[in-house]
Design an enzyme around this catalytic site. Structure first.
Site, PDB file in Angstrom:
ATOM      1  N   ASP A 133       0.850  -1.186   0.000  1.00 43.90           N
ATOM      2  CA  ASP A 133       0.000   0.000   0.000  1.00 43.90           C
ATOM      3  C   ASP A 133       0.888   1.239   0.000  1.00 43.90           C
ATOM      4  O   ASP A 133       1.811   1.356   0.828  1.00 43.90           O
ATOM      5  CB  ASP A 133      -0.899  -0.012   1.243  1.00 43.90           C
ATOM      6  CG  ASP A 133      -1.960   1.067   1.196  1.00 43.90           C
ATOM      7  OD1 ASP A 133      -3.063   0.764   0.725  1.00 43.90           O
ATOM      8  OD2 ASP A 133      -1.677   2.204   1.636  1.00 43.90           O
ATOM      9  N   ASN A 141      -2.368  13.018  -3.383  1.00 38.89           N
ATOM     10  CA  ASN A 141      -3.474  13.627  -4.124  1.00 38.89           C
ATOM     11  C   ASN A 141      -3.662  15.097  -3.758  1.00 38.89           C
ATOM     12  O   ASN A 141      -3.944  15.932  -4.625  1.00 38.89           O
ATOM     13  CB  ASN A 141      -4.776  12.857  -3.856  1.00 38.89           C
ATOM     14  CG  ASN A 141      -4.922  11.637  -4.740  1.00 38.89           C
ATOM     15  OD1 ASN A 141      -4.465  11.626  -5.874  1.00 38.89           O
ATOM     16  ND2 ASN A 141      -5.556  10.602  -4.222  1.00 38.89           N
ATOM     17  N   HIS A 146      -5.220  14.866  -8.556  1.00 38.78           N
ATOM     18  CA  HIS A 146      -5.557  13.495  -8.921  1.00 38.78           C
ATOM     19  C   HIS A 146      -4.687  12.975 -10.072  1.00 38.78           C
ATOM     20  O   HIS A 146      -4.394  11.778 -10.139  1.00 38.78           O
ATOM     21  CB  HIS A 146      -7.039  13.399  -9.293  1.00 38.78           C
ATOM     22  CG  HIS A 146      -7.947  13.543  -8.103  1.00 38.78           C
ATOM     23  ND1 HIS A 146      -7.981  12.611  -7.088  1.00 38.78           N
ATOM     24  CD2 HIS A 146      -8.824  14.510  -7.750  1.00 38.78           C
ATOM     25  CE1 HIS A 146      -8.850  12.992  -6.160  1.00 38.78           C
ATOM     26  NE2 HIS A 146      -9.372  14.139  -6.542  1.00 38.78           N
ATOM     27  N   GLU A 176      -4.959   2.250  -3.885  1.00 39.69           N
ATOM     28  CA  GLU A 176      -3.493   2.308  -3.864  1.00 39.69           C
ATOM     29  C   GLU A 176      -2.901   1.021  -3.316  1.00 39.69           C
ATOM     30  O   GLU A 176      -1.768   1.011  -2.832  1.00 39.69           O
ATOM     31  CB  GLU A 176      -3.011   3.516  -3.047  1.00 39.69           C
ATOM     32  CG  GLU A 176      -3.336   3.483  -1.581  1.00 39.69           C
ATOM     33  CD  GLU A 176      -4.692   4.109  -1.228  1.00 39.69           C
ATOM     34  OE1 GLU A 176      -4.831   4.513  -0.061  1.00 39.69           O
ATOM     35  OE2 GLU A 176      -5.575   4.186  -2.102  1.00 39.69           O
TER      36      GLU A 176
END
Length: 256
Positions: A133, A141, A146, A176
């Protein structure tokens, strides 16, 4: 540096290989020959019969017309049918590819990864799995937008392709979150390779218009125990990933 990995795209469900498309074209060519040849034979036979019964037409000119007219008509008709068939096959292949491939990274998606893992656990080889992850993805972000977030996912996927050995399963299984798995490998060797991947990612920045951005990721590793199912194996790797996050991120933890 470790060798490049071949990314699994379920290819089933994966798009048919070039050999499959070649076989389709070969079948179409054979069908076309039968269609055109049959049309010419039927036309010539019918014309010949008419000439025998009527006997008033120029035999040579009529027989030439009997060959050329159906040859032209059948060829054009078959070309049109073959074109439609190839378009339909291409659309089906693209649909199957999208059903098993993550559109952003090009990696296998969760559906494809689970199918591959189910096929692996049916065998007898040892299996090790890691769930990864990206750390602080919301911050990425927020800072980069984005588009920057998407770029970071693409960068991470490219690094995984580059760093893990051939034959490994690499998939994006959530926003993610990524999955890496290998069979026939010693758990300690698998953990060492995952740690090398983590380190390489941490020192290889994503290049953005605002300058380099250093990404890190946390990894949870689990080795399959006897008769353990896929869901349970992933759940243990998830628990190890949670421990890595709680332990400060940018680290690798192994499941108990």
């Amino acid at each position: 540096m470790m060798p490049h990995a071949s990314v699994f795209t379920a290819a089933a469900g994966p798009a048919p290989p070039a050999a499959g498309r070649g076989a389709l074209r070969a079948r179409l060519r054979r069908t076309g020959l039968w269609v055109v040849g049959g049309s010419v034979f039927a036309s010539v036979s019918f014309t010949h019969l008419c000439l025998i019964l009527l006997g008033e037409l120029d035999y040579a000119a009529t027989m030439i017309a009997a060959v050329l007219i159906p040859l032209a008509v059948a060829s054009l008709a078959f070309r049109w049918i073959a074109g439609l068939t190839l378009q339909l096959e291409a659309a089906r292949a693209e649909r199957d590819r999208l059903a098993h491939q993550d559109p952003l990274t090009g990696l296998a998606n969760r559906r494809a990864a689970l199918a591959k893992l189910e096929s692996w656990v049916a065998g007898t080889e040892p299996l090790a799995l890691a769930v990864a992850d990206l750390d602080h993805f919301k911050r990425i972000n927020d800072r980069l937008g984005h588009e920057g977030g998407d770029a970071s996912l693409v960068h991470f996927a490219a690094m995984l392709r580059k760093l893990v050995p051939p034959g490994w399963l690499i998939a994006r299984i959530g926003g993610e979150e990524f999955l890496l798995a290998a069979r026939g490998i010693d758990p300690a060797d698998f953990a060492a390779r995952i740690e090398a991947v983590r380190t390489a990612i941490a020192i290889t920045p994503l290049i953005t218009t605002s300058g380099p951005w250093h990404l890190t990721a946390s990894f949870g590793i689990a080795a399959r125990s006897a008769n353990e199912g896929v869901d349970r194996l992933i759940s243990r790797a998830d628990a190890a990933l949670y421990a890595a996050k709680e332990g400060g991120r940018n680290r690798t933890e192994r499941a108990a």
